[in-house]
Design a protein around this motif. Structure first.
Motif, short mmCIF file in Angstrom:
data_model
loop_
_atom_site.label_atom_id
_atom_site.label_comp_id
_atom_site.label_asym_id
_atom_site.label_seq_id
_atom_site.Cartn_x
_atom_site.Cartn_y
_atom_site.Cartn_z
N LYS A 1 0.74 -1.39 -0.17
CA LYS A 1 -0.35 0.04 -0.18
C LYS A 1 1.23 1.75 0.13
O LYS A 1 1.58 1.44 1.23
CB LYS A 1 -0.76 -0.22 1.27
N LEU A 2 0.75 1.77 -1.03
CA LEU A 2 1.65 3.51 -1.65
C LEU A 2 0.59 4.15 -2.23
O LEU A 2 -0.78 3.87 -2.49
CB LEU A 2 2.36 2.56 -2.32
N SER A 3 1.71 5.76 -2.12
CA SER A 3 0.67 6.58 -2.44
C SER A 3 0.78 7.06 -3.85
O SER A 3 1.73 5.54 -4.18
CB SER A 3 1.28 8.02 -1.82
N ARG A 4 0.02 6.74 -5.16
CA ARG A 4 -0.05 7.48 -6.19
C ARG A 4 1.61 8.02 -6.35
O ARG A 4 2.49 7.70 -7.50
CB ARG A 4 -0.36 7.86 -6.66
N LYS A 5 2.29 8.81 -5.63
CA LYS A 5 3.01 9.48 -5.86
C LYS A 5 4.50 8.12 -6.10
O LYS A 5 5.00 8.26 -6.37
CB LYS A 5 3.78 10.58 -4.78
N SER A 6 4.07 7.37 -4.81
CA SER A 6 5.21 6.89 -4.92
C SER A 6 5.62 5.17 -6.11
O SER A 6 6.53 5.54 -6.55
CB SER A 6 4.98 6.11 -3.55
N TYR A 7 4.02 5.05 -6.55
CA TYR A 7 4.15 4.66 -7.49
C TYR A 7 4.73 5.15 -8.70
O TYR A 7 5.27 4.20 -9.66
CB TYR A 7 2.82 4.05 -8.00
N ALA A 8 4.26 6.35 -8.92
CA ALA A 8 4.60 6.85 -9.94
C ALA A 8 6.11 7.02 -10.20
O ALA A 8 7.11 7.28 -10.92
CB ALA A 8 4.53 7.88 -9.98
N ILE A 9 7.16 7.04 -8.88
CA ILE A 9 8.82 7.34 -8.73
C ILE A 9 9.55 5.99 -8.42
O ILE A 9 10.19 6.29 -9.91
CB ILE A 9 8.87 8.01 -7.39
N ILE A 10 8.26 5.34 -8.69
CA ILE A 10 8.83 3.76 -8.63
C ILE A 10 8.90 3.48 -9.99
O ILE A 10 10.65 2.72 -10.63
CB ILE A 10 8.31 2.22 -7.71
N SER A 11 8.07 4.17 -10.52
CA SER A 11 7.49 3.69 -12.30
C SER A 11 8.69 3.55 -13.31
O SER A 11 9.03 3.79 -14.28
CB SER A 11 5.91 4.00 -12.12
N LEU A 12 8.92 5.48 -12.85
CA LEU A 12 10.00 6.14 -13.60
C LEU A 12 11.60 4.96 -13.32
O LEU A 12 12.39 5.71 -13.79
CB LEU A 12 9.94 7.75 -12.89
N GLY A 13 11.76 4.79 -11.73
CA GLY A 13 12.89 4.42 -11.39
C GLY A 13 12.94 3.38 -12.82
O GLY A 13 13.94 2.96 -13.71
N VAL A 14 11.93 2.48 -12.87
CA VAL A 14 12.09 0.88 -13.67
C VAL A 14 12.05 1.21 -14.86
O VAL A 14 12.59 0.65 -15.96
CB VAL A 14 10.92 0.24 -13.49
N ALA A 15 11.37 2.34 -15.52
CA ALA A 15 11.51 3.22 -16.84
C ALA A 15 13.11 3.74 -17.59
O ALA A 15 13.57 3.09 -18.31
CB ALA A 15 10.59 3.86 -17.25
N PHE A 16 13.99 3.70 -16.33
CA PHE A 16 14.72 4.77 -16.43
C PHE A 16 15.70 4.25 -16.09
O PHE A 16 16.98 3.56 -17.13
CB PHE A 16 14.89 5.63 -15.60
N THR A 17 15.91 2.50 -15.55
CA THR A 17 16.69 1.44 -15.81
C THR A 17 16.26 1.01 -16.45
O THR A 17 17.78 0.65 -16.97
CB THR A 17 16.60 0.67 -13.86
N THR A 18 15.08 0.33 -17.40
CA THR A 18 15.22 -0.75 -18.71
C THR A 18 14.86 -0.16 -19.50
O THR A 18 15.69 -1.10 -20.50
CB THR A 18 13.62 -1.43 -18.31
N PHE A 19 15.50 1.29 -20.02
CA PHE A 19 14.58 1.60 -21.23
C PHE A 19 16.04 2.89 -20.77
O PHE A 19 16.61 2.71 -22.37
CB PHE A 19 13.54 2.44 -21.11
N ALA A 20 16.21 4.19 -20.80
CA ALA A 20 16.62 4.77 -20.92
C ALA A 20 18.00 4.40 -20.40
O ALA A 20 18.76 5.39 -21.52
CB ALA A 20 16.51 5.83 -19.73
N THR A 21 18.63 3.71 -19.96
CA THR A 21 20.01 3.70 -19.40
C THR A 21 21.18 2.70 -20.77
O THR A 21 21.82 2.90 -20.99
CB THR A 21 20.42 2.77 -17.54
N PRO A 22 20.08 1.74 -20.92
CA PRO A 22 20.69 1.66 -22.05
C PRO A 22 20.75 1.39 -23.18
O PRO A 22 22.18 1.66 -23.83
CB PRO A 22 20.34 -0.61 -21.74
N ALA A 23 20.12 2.07 -23.78
CA ALA A 23 19.58 3.09 -24.69
C ALA A 23 20.88 4.44 -24.93
O ALA A 23 21.38 4.69 -26.00
CB ALA A 23 18.38 3.69 -24.78
#
Length: 117
Positions: A36-58
């Motif tokens: 149970k997390l806030s929407r802001k926490s889920y947004a931060i986690i989602s951005l971290g996942v996106a940067f880690t899996t897409f932006a960094t290797p690209a």
């Protein structure tokens, strides 16, 4: 002469075992339920996942085409060097002499292999 009875059926352990497998040890919630997390926490986690899996290797692959390979590998190995002060600033984990020495040795090793290997 004596009947073979399943002890699980007598005590209802079969149902208890099935329920125990779907429950977490910590709080009794199912193991697959999201925290149970806030929407802001889920947004931060989602951005971290996106940067880690897409932006960094690209961006790393893009760098391989734009700068010399030795320089790209050396810069890529500097992760521990900039993560030490970041973990100190963000989490308050003060870097030890051993961790600083390890980070410097890792970068030096890659630099030596890249430029002279």
């Amino acid at each position: 002469e004596h009947e073979h009875e399943d002890p699980k059926n007598e005590s209802g352990d079969e149902n208890n075992n099935a329920e125990a497998k779907t429950r977490s040890i910590d709080n009794g919630r199912p193991w697959y339920s999201l925290p149970k997390l806030s929407r802001k926490s889920y947004a931060i986690i989602s951005l971290g996942v996106a940067f880690t899996t897409f932006a960094t290797p690209a961006l790393s692959n893009y760098a391989l085409f734009q700068i010399a390979l030795a320089l790209a590998l050396t810069l890529g190995s500097m992760g521990p060097v900039y993560m030490l002060p970041l973990s100190w600033l963000i989490q308050g984990d003060r870097p030890t002499v051993r961790s600083c020495l390890g980070a410097v040795l890792a970068v030096a090793g890659v630099a030596i292999l890249s430029f002279f290997g």
